[in-house]
Design a protein around this motif. Sequence first.
Motif, PDB file in Angstrom:
ATOM      1  N   PRO A 234       0.829  -1.218   0.000  1.00 27.31           N
ATOM      2  CA  PRO A 234       0.000   0.000   0.000  1.00 27.31           C
ATOM      3  C   PRO A 234       0.861   1.265   0.000  1.00 27.31           C
ATOM      4  O   PRO A 234       1.891   1.327   0.660  1.00 27.31           O
TER       5      PRO A 234
ATOM      6  N   ILE B 239      -0.618   6.621  -8.220  1.00 26.36           N
ATOM      7  CA  ILE B 239      -1.583   5.546  -8.046  1.00 26.36           C
ATOM      8  C   ILE B 239      -2.658   5.656  -9.119  1.00 26.36           C
ATOM      9  O   ILE B 239      -2.759   6.666  -9.802  1.00 26.36           O
TER      10      ILE B 239
ATOM     11  N   THR C  27      -7.297   2.478  -7.294  1.00 27.82           N
ATOM     12  CA  THR C  27      -6.596   2.367  -6.016  1.00 27.82           C
ATOM     13  C   THR C  27      -7.129   3.404  -5.040  1.00 27.82           C
ATOM     14  O   THR C  27      -7.370   3.107  -3.860  1.00 27.82           O
TER      15      THR C  27
ATOM     16  N   TYR D 274      -9.109   2.704  -1.395  1.00 28.92           N
ATOM     17  CA  TYR D 274      -8.841   3.261  -0.070  1.00 28.92           C
ATOM     18  C   TYR D 274     -10.138   3.691   0.601  1.00 28.92           C
ATOM     19  O   TYR D 274     -10.288   3.590   1.816  1.00 28.92           O
TER      20      TYR D 274
END
Length: 120
Positions: free
Chosen positions: A18, A70, A74, A78
């Motif tokens: 991450p 990113i 993505t 989150y």
Amino acid sequence: MLTKEEIKAKYPLGGRPPKFKTPEELAEKIYDFLEHSLNRIVEFPGKSEVLRVNVPAPTTLEAFCVFCGIRKTTFYAYGKKRGFENIVNQYEAIVEEFWVRQAAEGKRSLSPLPLRPIRP
């Protein structure tokens, strides 16, 4: 014959680690991006000198994702993680507010793409 560990080393499966381990890290990156975007300096050639003017860059989700390295998917992922939901929602609200304000001030349309009538 290869062992399972050798196979794992040769063919790693799964995604990257991450980018943001905590919601605070994501919030800090959003602040970095907004500082970068809102303080953008554009140079315009004048008659005798170059004018340096603060012209804030458009605030978009795409630009933030490029800034972070990113993908949009993505970013949205989150938003599904515990603790990150509020920050993702707040940033989406910041982006929406930017575009609504731009439209209200007559600077941009609400659509980032020009709308054309569909011809039969």
